[in-house]
Design an enzyme around this catalytic site. Structure first.
Site, short mmCIF file in Angstrom:
data_model
loop_
_atom_site.label_atom_id
_atom_site.label_comp_id
_atom_site.label_asym_id
_atom_site.label_seq_id
_atom_site.Cartn_x
_atom_site.Cartn_y
_atom_site.Cartn_z
CD GLN A 26 -26.83 4.16 -11.30
OE1 GLN A 26 -26.91 4.15 -10.08
NE2 GLN A 26 -25.86 4.78 -11.93
NE ARG A 84 -25.60 2.08 -1.10
CZ ARG A 84 -25.56 3.32 -1.60
NH1 ARG A 84 -24.42 3.86 -1.97
NH2 ARG A 84 -26.66 4.01 -1.74
CG HIS A 129 -29.54 4.34 -5.75
ND1 HIS A 129 -28.38 3.98 -5.10
CD2 HIS A 129 -29.15 5.24 -6.69
CE1 HIS A 129 -27.35 4.63 -5.63
NE2 HIS A 129 -27.80 5.39 -6.61
CG ASN A 173 -27.94 6.88 -3.20
OD1 ASN A 173 -26.92 6.64 -2.58
ND2 ASN A 173 -27.93 7.51 -4.37
CD GLU A 174 -25.49 10.34 -4.36
OE1 GLU A 174 -24.29 10.06 -4.24
OE2 GLU A 174 -26.02 10.69 -5.44
CG ASN A 316 -22.90 8.01 -1.51
OD1 ASN A 316 -22.57 7.12 -0.73
ND2 ASN A 316 -24.03 7.97 -2.18
CE1 TYR A 318 -18.57 8.65 -7.38
CE2 TYR A 318 -20.20 9.52 -5.84
CZ TYR A 318 -19.74 8.50 -6.67
OH TYR A 318 -20.45 7.33 -6.77
CD GLU A 384 -23.02 6.06 -4.60
OE1 GLU A 384 -22.64 6.94 -5.41
OE2 GLU A 384 -24.22 5.75 -4.45
CD1 TRP A 428 -20.39 4.82 -9.34
CD2 TRP A 428 -21.83 3.88 -7.91
NE1 TRP A 428 -21.55 4.60 -10.02
CE2 TRP A 428 -22.46 4.02 -9.17
CE3 TRP A 428 -22.55 3.29 -6.86
CZ2 TRP A 428 -23.77 3.61 -9.41
CZ3 TRP A 428 -23.84 2.89 -7.09
CH2 TRP A 428 -24.45 3.05 -8.34
CD GLU A 435 -23.05 7.52 -13.37
OE1 GLU A 435 -23.40 8.45 -12.62
OE2 GLU A 435 -22.88 6.35 -12.96
CD1 TRP A 436 -27.09 8.40 -11.90
CD2 TRP A 436 -29.13 7.61 -12.34
NE1 TRP A 436 -27.40 7.48 -10.92
CE2 TRP A 436 -28.63 6.99 -11.17
CE3 TRP A 436 -30.39 7.26 -12.81
CZ2 TRP A 436 -29.37 6.02 -10.45
CZ3 TRP A 436 -31.13 6.31 -12.11
CH2 TRP A 436 -30.62 5.70 -10.95
#
Length: 484
Positions: A26, A84, A129, A173-174, A316, A318, A384, A428, A435-436
């Site tokens: 990213q 991180r 990630h 990650n995730e 993480n 949100y 995050e 984050w 952003e993907w």
């Protein structure tokens, strides 16, 4: 309810970790610089086809591969105690294996780690990630059991190369996002659509890969390096849409089992999947004529290997959802049909500039308590938490800072009232980035990045200066209204 908070004067515990997070693909750019091999996101974005906003790529991104010093200035301006970031597996090992090691990649991360430590900032390093080397994807990627061995060798290489200075490791990650979006519905790289089986097989291999790497660290490196290893799990909080409906209450339990419990229960509790998940997938598989459940099973030996393989809990968070029971009349099997839930955003919740991100600060407190109660009261780092703005984004981001302030207030309640063992908080993200699938259309950064300028300047948003005040004082400014 507020006296505990007022007594501690809105101050966070001594030694609380204040951080910001990023990920290699990213921010780094330099997608083919200095011997780096391609990863699945390089391939996915280069194929076009409108899978990413305006067919944007991370080829340049924030240019952090050559502009690391600019990132460091941002980190120092915030006064962070921790940073991180993730390692690009294919920058270090271009074909994913230790058959060829790219020294230029090692040099880059050595500089990042050494500069952080020189400035008194603790690195927290994620091994993977989302950006699996394409060479390993070509051999089956996360769907193939061979990935367990490849990942373990990569982890061992990283522990050996950087572990004398890195004390906080995150393996993956995730994993649930990779499982569902990369191998079940194909929305993320590598874009595999294996509905009803892809997510489960991917997760199964990721859990084993994580566990094996944890054991490798504890067996070969822990005694000398004294570090800690975990993985980062994303989770929404969830509550039944209708608390009086048994179907909605059950659906909410299922939702939590199919999201957080899917990884947390095997790793933190007993090496096996949640019973609700096992029974749901088994029943559906049987109806669909499968000889056995589409959810793979761990052997007794694997369960023993997996349980207890996290030294702290990386969360993480949100957003939050209301949950309603929902049956899906689908001919083909799918993760969604197995879960049988509908996720609903309460209309009273403000929405950030990204459609899925409803602003629900109180959800984090409830989730922290849930983790404390169901995962053996672990040490927790919130690795995050963020709020998106649309491009172009105003530098005066008062709404975003208010979201962070309210979230931090809920974390304080979690610490002092619910006794959750929260040791740190990472925003984050340090700066706006790729952003993907949203490309550069959504901005999560504390620092604004001007992608139209070749020097990619970083400029602080208002939230950066407000966050810096909290970091330097280790406390929140007192709210004007009384707490409830």
């Amino acid at each position: 309810m507020t006296s505990n908070l007022q007594l501690c004067n809105y101050t966070f515990p001594k030694g609380f970790a204040w951080g910001a997070s990023t990920a290699a693909y990213q921010i780094e750019g330099g997608w083919d610089a200095d011997g780096k091999g391609p990863n699945v996101w390089d391939t996915f974005t280069h194929q076009g086809g409108d899978r990413v906003f305006k067919n944007q790529t991370g080829d340049v991104a924030c240019g952090s591969y050559t502009l690391w010093e600019e990132d460091l200035k941002c980190i120092k301006q915030l006064g962070l105690t921790h940073y991180r970031f993730s390692l690009s597996w294919s920058r270090l090992l271009p074909d994913g294996t230790t058959g060829f090691i790219n020294q230029k990649g090692i040099d880059y991360y050595n500089k990042v780690i050494d500069d952080l430590l020189t400035n008194g900032i603790m690195p927290m390093v994620t091994l993977n990630h989302f950006d699996l080397p394409q060479a390993l994807e070509d051999q089956g990627g996360w769907l193939s059991e061979n990935i367990v061995g490849f990942f373990n060798k990569y982890a061992e290489f990283c522990f050996n190369t950087f572990g004398n200075r890195v004390k906080m490791w995150i393996t993956i990650n995730e994993p649930s996002i990779v499982a569902k979006y990369a191998y079940e519905n194909g929305l993320h790289a590598p874009g595999i659509k294996e509905s009803g089986t892809g997510a489960y097989q991917t997760a199964h291999n990721m859990i084993k890969a994580h566990a094996k790497a944890w054991h490798t660290y504890h067996l070969l490196f822990k005694e000398k390096q004294h570090g800690f290893v975990s993985l980062a799990l994303n989770a929404n909080w969830a509550e039944p849409l209708d608390p009086t409906s048994e179907a909605d209450v059950k659906a909410t339990e299922r939702y939590l089992a199919f999201s957080l419990g899917w990884f947390a229960k095997p790793i933190f509790i007993d090496g096996d999947y949640p019973p609700l998940m096992k029974s749901s997938v088994a029943a559906k598989s049987k109806e669909q004529g499968y000889p056995s459940s589409r959810l793979p099973e761990f052997t007794k030996e694997e369960m023993q290997m997996i349980k207890g393989t996290a030294d702290f809990f990386c969360l993480n968070y949100y957003t939050t959802r209301k949950i309603r029971h929902q049956e899906y009349a689908q001919a083909r099997p799918s993760f969604q049909a197995d879960e049988e839930v509908e996720e609903i955003k309460d209309p009273s919740w403000p929405i950030s500039s990204i459609e899925w991100l409803a602003v629900v600060p109180w959800g984090i407190r409830k989730l922290l308590k849930h983790i404390k109660d169901t995962c053996n009261d672990p040490i927790i780092y919130i690795t995050e938490n963020g709020f998106a703005q649309s491009d172009p984004a105003p530098l005066e981001d008062a709404q975003r800072w208010e979201y962070f302030r309210q979230t931090l207030l809920e974390i304080l309640k979690g610490i002092y009232i619910d006794k959750a063992n929260v040791k740190g908080y990472f925003v984050w993200s340090l700066m706006d980035n790729f952003e993907w699938t949203e490309g550069y259309s959504k901005r999560f950064g504390l620092f604004h990045v001007d992608y139209n300028s070749s020097s990619l300047p970083r400029v602080p948003y208002t939230s950066a200066s407000e966050y810096a005040k909290v970091v330097s004082s280790n406390r929140l400014p007192e709210p004007e209204k009384k707490l409830k």
